[in-house]
Design an enzyme around this catalytic site. Structure first.
Site, PDB file in Angstrom:
ATOM      1  N   CYS A   1       0.823  -1.212   0.000  1.00  0.00           N
ATOM      2  CA  CYS A   1       0.000   0.000   0.000  1.00  0.00           C
ATOM      3  C   CYS A   1       0.860   1.266   0.000  1.00  0.00           C
ATOM      4  O   CYS A   1       0.667   2.147  -0.843  1.00  0.00           O
ATOM      5  CB  CYS A   1      -0.964  -0.018   1.182  1.00  0.00           C
ATOM      6  SG  CYS A   1      -0.213  -0.479   2.751  1.00  0.00           S
TER       7      CYS A   1
HETATM    8  N1  LIG Z   1      -4.631  -4.244   4.909  1.00  0.00           N
HETATM    9  C1  LIG Z   1      -4.084  -3.567   3.910  1.00  0.00           C
HETATM   10  O1  LIG Z   1      -4.315  -2.357   3.733  1.00  0.00           O
HETATM   11  C2  LIG Z   1      -3.164  -4.257   2.944  1.00  0.00           C
HETATM   12  C3  LIG Z   1      -2.679  -3.517   1.856  1.00  0.00           C
HETATM   13  C4  LIG Z   1      -1.824  -4.143   0.932  1.00  0.00           C
HETATM   14  C5  LIG Z   1      -1.454  -5.463   1.137  1.00  0.00           C
HETATM   15  N2  LIG Z   1      -1.912  -6.141   2.221  1.00  0.00           N
HETATM   16  C6  LIG Z   1      -1.491  -7.540   2.356  1.00  0.00           C
HETATM   17  O2  LIG Z   1      -2.606  -8.341   1.970  1.00  0.00           O
HETATM   18  C7  LIG Z   1      -2.650  -9.538   2.766  1.00  0.00           C
HETATM   19  C8  LIG Z   1      -3.970  -9.548   3.523  1.00  0.00           C
HETATM   20  O3  LIG Z   1      -4.012  -8.380   4.335  1.00  0.00           O
HETATM   21  P1  LIG Z   1      -5.238  -8.083   5.294  1.00  0.00           P
HETATM   22  O4  LIG Z   1      -4.913  -6.798   5.976  1.00  0.00           O
HETATM   23  O5  LIG Z   1      -6.502  -8.224   4.566  1.00  0.00           O
HETATM   24  O6  LIG Z   1      -5.066  -9.296   6.325  1.00  0.00           O
HETATM   25  P2  LIG Z   1      -5.926  -9.697   7.595  1.00  0.00           P
HETATM   26  O7  LIG Z   1      -7.201  -8.951   7.628  1.00  0.00           O
HETATM   27  O8  LIG Z   1      -5.022  -9.572   8.775  1.00  0.00           O
HETATM   28  O9  LIG Z   1      -6.226 -11.240   7.304  1.00  0.00           O
HETATM   29  C9  LIG Z   1      -5.194 -12.170   7.191  1.00  0.00           C
HETATM   30  C10 LIG Z   1      -5.744 -13.471   6.619  1.00  0.00           C
HETATM   31  O10 LIG Z   1      -4.722 -14.476   6.669  1.00  0.00           O
HETATM   32  C11 LIG Z   1      -5.195 -15.593   7.437  1.00  0.00           C
HETATM   33  N3  LIG Z   1      -4.069 -16.177   8.180  1.00  0.00           N
HETATM   34  C12 LIG Z   1      -3.355 -15.574   9.156  1.00  0.00           C
HETATM   35  N4  LIG Z   1      -2.372 -16.413   9.577  1.00  0.00           N
HETATM   36  C13 LIG Z   1      -2.485 -17.545   8.836  1.00  0.00           C
HETATM   37  C14 LIG Z   1      -1.782 -18.785   8.810  1.00  0.00           C
HETATM   38  N5  LIG Z   1      -0.753 -19.011   9.632  1.00  0.00           N
HETATM   39  N6  LIG Z   1      -2.172 -19.733   7.920  1.00  0.00           N
HETATM   40  C15 LIG Z   1      -3.208 -19.513   7.075  1.00  0.00           C
HETATM   41  N7  LIG Z   1      -3.935 -18.366   7.066  1.00  0.00           N
HETATM   42  C16 LIG Z   1      -3.569 -17.388   7.934  1.00  0.00           C
HETATM   43  C17 LIG Z   1      -6.267 -15.018   8.354  1.00  0.00           C
HETATM   44  O11 LIG Z   1      -7.114 -16.045   8.789  1.00  0.00           O
HETATM   45  P3  LIG Z   1      -7.947 -15.887  10.171  1.00  0.00           P
HETATM   46  O12 LIG Z   1      -9.048 -14.899   9.906  1.00  0.00           O
HETATM   47  O13 LIG Z   1      -8.443 -17.265  10.404  1.00  0.00           O
HETATM   48  O14 LIG Z   1      -6.981 -15.403  11.199  1.00  0.00           O
HETATM   49  C18 LIG Z   1      -6.926 -14.019   7.378  1.00  0.00           C
HETATM   50  O15 LIG Z   1      -7.736 -14.702   6.458  1.00  0.00           O
HETATM   51  C19 LIG Z   1      -1.429  -9.471   3.692  1.00  0.00           C
HETATM   52  O16 LIG Z   1      -0.369 -10.162   3.111  1.00  0.00           O
HETATM   53  C20 LIG Z   1      -1.118  -7.976   3.751  1.00  0.00           C
HETATM   54  O17 LIG Z   1       0.249  -7.726   4.026  1.00  0.00           O
HETATM   55  C21 LIG Z   1      -2.768  -5.576   3.111  1.00  0.00           C
END
Ligand SMILES: NC(=O)c1ccc[n+]([C@@H]2O[C@H](COP(=O)([O-])OP(=O)(O)OC[C@H]3O[C@@H](n4cnc5c(N)ncnc54)[C@H](OP(=O)(O)O)[C@@H]3O)[C@@H](O)[C@H]2O)c1
Length: 338
Positions: A150
């Site tokens: 991001c």
């Molecule tokens: N948030 C942002 O603004 C943003 C921007 C750009 C990129 N990203 C990237 O996009 C990805 C998702 O981000 P997010 O913010 O949407 O993440 P999030 O809301 O924290 O969700 C993480 C996901 O990964 C799962 N997970 C966590 N640990 C795991 C494990 N050990 N094995 C399998 N599944 C696991 C979680 O499952 P549970 O629900 O069961 O815990 C959930 O489905 C990340 O790589 C992040 O760095 C995020």
């Protein structure tokens, strides 16, 4: 309708993906994989989806993926995504990975910053950095897309035209960035707790944020010379949005018109990069819930001050991922995103 899926469907970015994909007229969501033991309908996890999609979740192993799925978005955390993606690729399914696991070409740089061994070195060799405004041609045929981070998205879009055309010095570039809290994902922590964030703004990871090498890596590619920025992120009391203020020294004789011209050349046919007219500045409110990156520039003495602004969950994640999918599938780049 082309069938697509999401691996890690309980993520914040997954909810945004689902909302976008539901209004997309070229694809259909056919698979939602989650790691939890219980596999409810997705609307039980995200009540906002009630009445809009009743698909039941499945597991996250390759055998859980239905045979007719052509493309999967991975919304798993960095260091976890790369454990699952090779198995998906073996099925012949294309992947847009939202984590950092496929953004770096150099394994050692990834391993230093993410403190984990990269378990798919072959995958990173062929993966494409999915910033469509810069790398559209490479995205078309990619098997794996490393969807940009991001902070890097807004920073790179703001700086790339100036570096590519040699209008600014490549050293002494300062990026001061402010992000909303959803950038940290769904799981609450001490620093994302409401009481810590409400009515508060603070810098964090000064000079050592993991997005720094990603920004340097891509800007060096664009500039054709080594770039090393100074990057300070801040957490602000917003749910979503990122505003970057970037300071760079302009070369002697570079005028407002010169800079305007390179932005025009770079972005005039790019729907989602909007360069503001003189005197207007980007605001988080204007890009929230959209796939736009708004950019402005002002010359002050010998510096250009660039302000760029995105929604971290859309242009910084889910929207950009769908933009990449559209290009990969030969669809109009804007489908589902306007
Ligand atoms: N948030 C942002 O603004 C943003 C921007 C750009 C990129 N990203 C990237 O996009 C990805 C998702 O981000 P997010 O913010 O949407 O993440 P999030 O809301 O924290 O969700 C993480 C996901 O990964 C799962 N997970 C966590 N640990 C795991 C494990 N050990 N094995 C399998 N599944 C696991 C979680 O499952 P549970 O629900 O069961 O815990 C959930 O489905 C990340 O790589 C992040 O760095 C995020």
């Amino acid at each position: 309708m082309i069938k697509v899926g999401i691996l890690g469907a309980t993520a914040y970015t997954s909810l945004e993906l689902i909302k976008i994909l539901l209004r997309h007229t070229g694809v259909e969501i056919a698979y939602l994989g989650i790691r939890r033991d219980e596999k409810p309908a997705i609307s039980e996890i995200f009540p906002a989806l009630e009445g809009r999609i009743d698909l039941k979740c499945k597991g996250i192993e390759p055998e859980d993926v239905p045979g007719d799925v052509k493309l999967i978005f991975a919304t798993l955390p960095p260091t976890i995504a790369m454990r699952y993606i090779p198995g998906i690729v073996k099925l012949g399914v294309r992947v847009v990975d939202l984590s950092a696991d496929y953004r770096f070409k150099e394994k050692d740089v990834y391993e230093k910053w993410y403190k984990a061994e990269h378990v798919d070195p072959d995958g990173i060799k062929t993966a494409v950095y999915g910033l469509p405004e810069l790398f559209n041609n490479e995205i078309k045929n990619a098997q794996i897309i490393g969807n940009p981070g991001c902070y890097p998205t807004g920073t790179i879009l703001g700086l790339a035209p100036l570096l590519k055309n040699g209008l600014i010095y490549s050293d002494d570039i300062i990026v001061d960035a402010k992000s909303g809290i959803s950038g940290a994902g769904r799981e609450p922590t001490d620093t994302t707790h409401y009481c810590e964030r409400n009515e508060n703004i603070e810098a964090y990871k000064v000079g050592c944020h993991r997005h720094t090498p990603e920004i340097n890596h891509i800007l060096s590619r664009v500039a054709g010379t080594d770039i090393s920025i100074f990057f300070t992120p801040h957490l602000t009391p917003m749910s979503r949005g990122i505003l970057n203020t970037t300071y760079a020294k302009i070369k002697d004789g570079v005028s407002h018109n010169d800079i305007q011209n390179v932005y025009d050349e770079a972005y005039q046919d790019k729907t989602f990069a909007r360069v503001k007219t003189k005197g207007k500045l980007p605001r988080v409110l204007d890009v929230a819930n959209s796939n736009y990156c708004d950019i402005s520039f002002n010359i002050v003495d010998n510096r250009v001050i660039i302000v760029s602004c995105i929604d971290n969950l859309i242009k910084g994640a889910a929207g950009q991922a769908v933009q990449n999918m559209n290009i990969m599938l030969g669809l109009d780049e804007t489908m589902g995103l306007l």
